[in-house]
Write an enzyme that holds these catalytic residues in place. Structure first.
Site, PDB file in Angstrom:
ATOM      1  N   CYS A  46     -38.134 -93.622 -23.611  1.00 37.23           N
ATOM      2  CA  CYS A  46     -39.134 -94.676 -23.344  1.00 37.23           C
ATOM      3  C   CYS A  46     -39.423 -94.768 -21.849  1.00 37.23           C
ATOM      4  O   CYS A  46     -40.568 -94.964 -21.442  1.00 37.23           O
ATOM      5  CB  CYS A  46     -38.636 -96.028 -23.850  1.00 37.23           C
ATOM      6  SG  CYS A  46     -38.367 -96.075 -25.621  1.00 37.23           S
ATOM      7  N   ASP A 138     -66.111-101.959 -29.520  1.00 38.47           N
ATOM      8  CA  ASP A 138     -66.499-102.799 -30.666  1.00 38.47           C
ATOM      9  C   ASP A 138     -65.273-103.417 -31.345  1.00 38.47           C
ATOM     10  O   ASP A 138     -65.391-104.032 -32.401  1.00 38.47           O
ATOM     11  CB  ASP A 138     -67.313-101.984 -31.682  1.00 38.47           C
ATOM     12  CG  ASP A 138     -66.534-100.761 -32.197  1.00 38.47           C
ATOM     13  OD1 ASP A 138     -65.372-100.549 -31.771  1.00 38.47           O
ATOM     14  OD2 ASP A 138     -67.085-100.013 -33.026  1.00 38.47           O
TER      15      ASP A 138
END
Ligand code: BEZ
Length: 221
Positions: A46, A138
């Site tokens: 990570c 959108d």
């Protein structure tokens, strides 16, 4: 089945993050967005991933993409770990250039299908997998990718797919295998030859194949 499908409106969730409480749609504004989860703060893969994402964050900004990370750790852990991430990049004095969502109750992880049943915390509860969601202006889902905890992502590939998503949102083309910006693109199957001739002034070339079908149409954008 929890999760979200391509074309769905991305939930306008509220969450605590390293930049305070956000509403996701307000955070995005009119930008594209990339929400990417990781299993746990203070873990090796990570750390390399967020460091890599931070290193090339200007390339996401250039493309109008707002980045936001997520894991099940809390905001304080995220803030402390962010310092490690930037130190890993030898940029200890620079803040992490994107926020991290604290999804301690795994509400988002559950809603969006991000939990990895094979990776559990010390209490036996699943951690978040390495999920990537790209959301368009959108607010609809344009791409999702799901990796297990044991496989780190390639952030140059994420830039490449964003280039493809942004190009194909504007033009009636698709990008072939291993495409990169500047390469030829393919005319969409539902575009007639007559329409293609009008749409693509650089010309369309068709690769011949044994079937005789003329579906491998290339153009230069
Ligand atoms: C890691 O980031 O190194 C990691 C986290 C959870 C499981 C496996 C690897």
């Amino acid at each position: 089945m929890p999760g979200i499908l391509l074309g769905d409106e991305f939930p306008n969730f509220e969450a605590d993050t390293t930049i305070g409480r956000i509403k996701f749609h307000d955070f995005l504004g009119s930008s594209w967005g990339m929400l990417f989860s990781h299993p746990k703060d203070f873990t090796p893969v990570c750390t390399t991933e967020l460091a890599c994402a931070a290193n090339i964050s200007d390339k996401f900004t250039k493309r109008g993409v707002k980045m936001i990370a997520l894991s099940v750790d809390n905001v304080e852990d995220h803030r402390n770990w962010s310092k490690d991430v930037m130190a890993f990049n030898s940029q200890a004095a620079t803040p992490l250039p994107f926020p991290i969502i604290a999804d301690g109750k795994r509400e988002l992880a559950t809603q969006l299908g991000m939990l990895d049943p094979d990776e559990i915390d010390k209490d036996g509860i699943p951690l978040t997998a390495r999920c990537v969601f790209v959301v368009g202006p959108d607010k609809r889902l344009k791409l999702s990718i799901l990796y297990p905890a044991t496989t780190g992502r390639n952030f140059d590939e994420l830039l490449r797919v964003i280039d493809s998503l942004q190009l194909t949102a504007q033009k009636k083309v698709a990008t072939p295998a291993d495409w990169k910006p500047g390469d030829k693109v393919m005319v969409l199957p539902n575009v007639s030859d007559a329409e293609a001739a009008k749409l693509f002034p650089n010309g369309v070339t068709t690769k011949e194949v044994p079937s005789g079908k003329k579906y491998l149409r290339y153009t230069k954008i």
